[in-house]
Motif scaffolding. Structure first.
Motif, PDB file in Angstrom:
ATOM      1  N   GLU A 154      -9.781 -14.063 -31.901  1.00 23.71           N
ATOM      2  CA  GLU A 154      -9.850 -13.120 -30.778  1.00 23.71           C
ATOM      3  C   GLU A 154      -8.970 -11.904 -31.027  1.00 23.71           C
ATOM      4  OE1 GLU A 154      -9.032 -15.141 -27.134  1.00 23.71           O
ATOM      5  OE2 GLU A 154     -10.770 -16.469 -27.297  1.00 23.71           O
ATOM      6  N   ILE A 155      -7.814 -12.119 -31.629  1.00 22.86           N
ATOM      7  CA  ILE A 155      -6.901 -11.010 -31.918  1.00 22.86           C
ATOM      8  C   ILE A 155      -7.514 -10.068 -32.948  1.00 22.86           C
ATOM      9  CG2 ILE A 155      -4.649 -10.404 -32.908  1.00 22.86           C
ATOM     10  CD1 ILE A 155      -3.661 -13.155 -31.758  1.00 22.86           C
ATOM     11  N   VAL A 156      -8.106 -10.638 -34.011  1.00 23.70           N
ATOM     12  CA  VAL A 156      -8.752  -9.805 -35.030  1.00 23.70           C
ATOM     13  C   VAL A 156      -9.923  -9.032 -34.425  1.00 23.70           C
ATOM     14  CG1 VAL A 156     -10.085  -9.845 -37.169  1.00 23.70           C
ATOM     15  CG2 VAL A 156      -8.026 -11.255 -36.962  1.00 23.70           C
ATOM     16  N   GLU A 157     -10.721  -9.715 -33.595  1.00 28.01           N
ATOM     17  CA  GLU A 157     -11.901  -9.089 -32.996  1.00 28.01           C
ATOM     18  C   GLU A 157     -11.503  -7.912 -32.103  1.00 28.01           C
ATOM     19  OE1 GLU A 157     -16.158  -9.170 -32.698  1.00 28.01           O
ATOM     20  OE2 GLU A 157     -14.815 -10.402 -33.898  1.00 28.01           O
ATOM     21  N   THR A 158     -10.424  -8.063 -31.363  1.00 34.39           N
ATOM     22  CA  THR A 158      -9.983  -7.002 -30.448  1.00 34.39           C
ATOM     23  C   THR A 158      -9.229  -5.899 -31.184  1.00 34.39           C
ATOM     24  OG1 THR A 158      -9.857  -8.524 -28.573  1.00 34.39           O
ATOM     25  CG2 THR A 158      -8.559  -6.503 -28.433  1.00 34.39           C
ATOM     26  N   ASN A 159      -8.211  -6.284 -31.932  1.00 32.88           N
ATOM     27  CA  ASN A 159      -7.283  -5.287 -32.466  1.00 32.88           C
ATOM     28  C   ASN A 159      -7.828  -4.527 -33.665  1.00 32.88           C
ATOM     29  OD1 ASN A 159      -5.737  -6.611 -30.590  1.00 32.88           O
ATOM     30  ND2 ASN A 159      -4.062  -7.111 -31.968  1.00 32.88           N
ATOM     31  N   LEU A 160      -8.456  -5.231 -34.584  1.00 35.59           N
ATOM     32  CA  LEU A 160      -8.916  -4.586 -35.811  1.00 35.59           C
ATOM     33  C   LEU A 160     -10.400  -4.208 -35.738  1.00 35.59           C
ATOM     34  CD1 LEU A 160      -8.396  -3.553 -38.620  1.00 35.59           C
ATOM     35  CD2 LEU A 160      -8.709  -5.894 -39.495  1.00 35.59           C
ATOM     36  N   VAL A 161     -11.264  -5.205 -35.490  1.00 29.00           N
ATOM     37  CA  VAL A 161     -12.692  -4.897 -35.408  1.00 29.00           C
ATOM     38  C   VAL A 161     -12.970  -3.967 -34.233  1.00 29.00           C
ATOM     39  CG1 VAL A 161     -15.013  -5.863 -35.224  1.00 29.00           C
ATOM     40  CG2 VAL A 161     -13.259  -7.090 -36.507  1.00 29.00           C
ATOM     41  N   GLY A 162     -12.267  -4.166 -33.124  1.00 32.02           N
ATOM     42  CA  GLY A 162     -12.439  -3.279 -31.971  1.00 32.02           C
ATOM     43  C   GLY A 162     -12.096  -1.838 -32.307  1.00 32.02           C
ATOM     44  N   THR A 163     -11.011  -1.642 -33.043  1.00 31.64           N
ATOM     45  CA  THR A 163     -10.623  -0.293 -33.465  1.00 31.64           C
ATOM     46  C   THR A 163     -11.714   0.329 -34.326  1.00 31.64           C
ATOM     47  OG1 THR A 163      -8.249  -0.753 -33.359  1.00 31.64           O
ATOM     48  CG2 THR A 163      -8.945   1.016 -34.836  1.00 31.64           C
ATOM     49  N   ILE A 164     -12.227  -0.442 -35.278  1.00 33.68           N
ATOM     50  CA  ILE A 164     -13.270   0.062 -36.177  1.00 33.68           C
ATOM     51  C   ILE A 164     -14.527   0.426 -35.386  1.00 33.68           C
ATOM     52  CG2 ILE A 164     -14.808  -0.568 -38.075  1.00 33.68           C
ATOM     53  CD1 ILE A 164     -12.455  -2.367 -39.106  1.00 33.68           C
ATOM     54  N   ARG A 165     -14.916  -0.439 -34.469  1.00 35.14           N
ATOM     55  CA  ARG A 165     -16.135  -0.184 -33.679  1.00 35.14           C
ATOM     56  C   ARG A 165     -15.971   1.043 -32.775  1.00 35.14           C
ATOM     57  NH1 ARG A 165     -17.361  -6.518 -32.230  1.00 35.14           N
ATOM     58  NH2 ARG A 165     -18.983  -6.863 -33.816  1.00 35.14           N
ATOM     59  N   LEU A 166     -14.800   1.197 -32.184  1.00 35.98           N
ATOM     60  CA  LEU A 166     -14.563   2.367 -31.342  1.00 35.98           C
ATOM     61  C   LEU A 166     -14.681   3.653 -32.148  1.00 35.98           C
ATOM     62  CD1 LEU A 166     -11.588   1.073 -29.186  1.00 35.98           C
ATOM     63  CD2 LEU A 166     -13.763   1.935 -28.273  1.00 35.98           C
ATOM     64  N   ILE A 167     -14.080   3.670 -33.318  1.00 35.51           N
ATOM     65  CA  ILE A 167     -14.162   4.861 -34.164  1.00 35.51           C
ATOM     66  C   ILE A 167     -15.611   5.129 -34.557  1.00 35.51           C
ATOM     67  CG2 ILE A 167     -13.484   5.840 -36.389  1.00 35.51           C
ATOM     68  CD1 ILE A 167     -10.805   4.287 -36.035  1.00 35.51           C
ATOM     69  N   ASP A 168     -16.337   4.069 -34.932  1.00 38.00           N
ATOM     70  CA  ASP A 168     -17.750   4.233 -35.279  1.00 38.00           C
ATOM     71  C   ASP A 168     -18.547   4.837 -34.119  1.00 38.00           C
ATOM     72  OD1 ASP A 168     -17.332   3.146 -37.764  1.00 38.00           O
ATOM     73  OD2 ASP A 168     -18.296   1.226 -37.342  1.00 38.00           O
ATOM     74  N   ALA A 169     -18.230   4.421 -32.904  1.00 34.45           N
ATOM     75  CA  ALA A 169     -19.001   4.858 -31.738  1.00 34.45           C
ATOM     76  C   ALA A 169     -18.766   6.326 -31.403  1.00 34.45           C
ATOM     77  CB  ALA A 169     -18.655   3.983 -30.530  1.00 34.45           C
ATOM     78  N   PHE A 170     -17.574   6.822 -31.686  1.00 32.62           N
ATOM     79  CA  PHE A 170     -17.224   8.183 -31.261  1.00 32.62           C
ATOM     80  C   PHE A 170     -17.146   9.194 -32.402  1.00 32.62           C
ATOM     81  CE2 PHE A 170     -15.912   5.732 -27.597  1.00 32.62           C
ATOM     82  CZ  PHE A 170     -16.250   6.559 -26.536  1.00 32.62           C
ATOM     83  N   LEU A 171     -17.012   8.742 -33.622  1.00 25.90           N
ATOM     84  CA  LEU A 171     -16.772   9.678 -34.719  1.00 25.90           C
ATOM     85  C   LEU A 171     -17.917  10.675 -34.935  1.00 25.90           C
ATOM     86  CD1 LEU A 171     -14.752  10.599 -36.819  1.00 25.90           C
ATOM     87  CD2 LEU A 171     -15.710   8.898 -38.409  1.00 25.90           C
TER      88      LEU A 171
END
Length: 246
Positions: free
Chosen positions: A104-121
């Motif tokens: 859950e920590i990896v999914e939120t902190n790391l994968v979540g960061t990557i997905r957010l950047i992908d969505a807005f970049l």
């Protein structure tokens, strides 16, 4: 990043550092949208502070996509993303049951960061000037023994941010990294880690951003962790934090 005239989305800003930064940027003159999982809390913050809000769970890819569509439709001038969302949990690595928390920590902190950047970049790359600010931690540089996966995800965010910055050289997007030290927030249920007061931290962060500090936003309290490897103090600090529980 212009703190006085930006349009900023901060997922993970319903409390702690995220909310404090959102309010400070709003006060400086920026338009700020905050994201979080709990709609009732978002509604309360919107009512009290006049911030625009969107419901988002950064551990869910569909939720991120929907939030991005909502934010960009309402704020086509968006030029700043701050990937604030994160969870921190104690883990006993001798107990295999810790893996539930770890994932859950990896999914939120790391994968979540990557997905957010992908969505807005893609949108940000189309702006004349834009900023992505990731949020790592002093624990990216010296891990806290009690929170190994949290520390590892923040090290991952640091490395990912460096690679992103290098890939975007020559583009309109500036890539910053905020690496907080221990700050007195509710990240671990309000446990007292001897962290610096939230207001003092935000004062220093905003001052650094306004002064043009880049690419890393480092308050004084985090410098011993950030430069521990260089200074030859890494093992000493690692053991000291493990021994005191900080």
């Amino acid at each position: 990043m212009d703190t006085t005239n930006s349009t900023v989305f901060i997922p993970g800003a319903t409390s702690g550092i995220g909310l404090a930064l959102a309010l400070r940027l709003q006060q400086a003159g920026s338009t700020v949208v905050i994201g979080g999982r709990r709609q009732a809390l978002l509604d309360s913050i919107a009512s009290e502070h006049g911030l625009d809000t969107v419901q988002v769970d950064v551990a869910d890819a569909d939720s991120i996509r929907q939030a991005a569509e909502t934010v960009l439709a309402a704020h086509p001038s968006l030029d700043t993303l701050v990937t604030m969302s994160g969870i921190m949990r104690n883990e006993d690595l001798r107990d295999p049951a810790h893996i539930t928390d770890a994932v859950e920590i990896v999914e939120t902190n790391l994968v979540g960061t990557i997905r957010l950047i992908d969505a807005f970049l893609p949108h940000l790359l189309g702006r004349p000037s834009a900023t992505v600010m990731t949020v790592s931690s002093g624990l990216a540089f010296v891990p806290l023994t009690a929170t190994p996966t949290y520390s590892a995800t923040k090290a991952g965010v640091h490395a990912y941010t460096q690679a992103l910055r290098q890939q975007l050289v020559g583009s309109s997007v500036e890539v910053l990294e905020l690496a907080p030290p221990a700050v007195a927030t509710d990240l671990m249920g309000g446990q007292d880690f001897g962290g610096m007061p939230l207001d003092a931290f935000i004062d220093e962060v905003v001052g650094l951003v306004e002064s043009g500090a880049a690419p890393e936003i480092l308050v004084q309290n985090v410098l011993p962790l950030r430069w521990a490897e260089r200074d030859g103090t890494h093992q000493h600090i690692l053991e000291a934090m493990a021994g005191t529980g900080h």
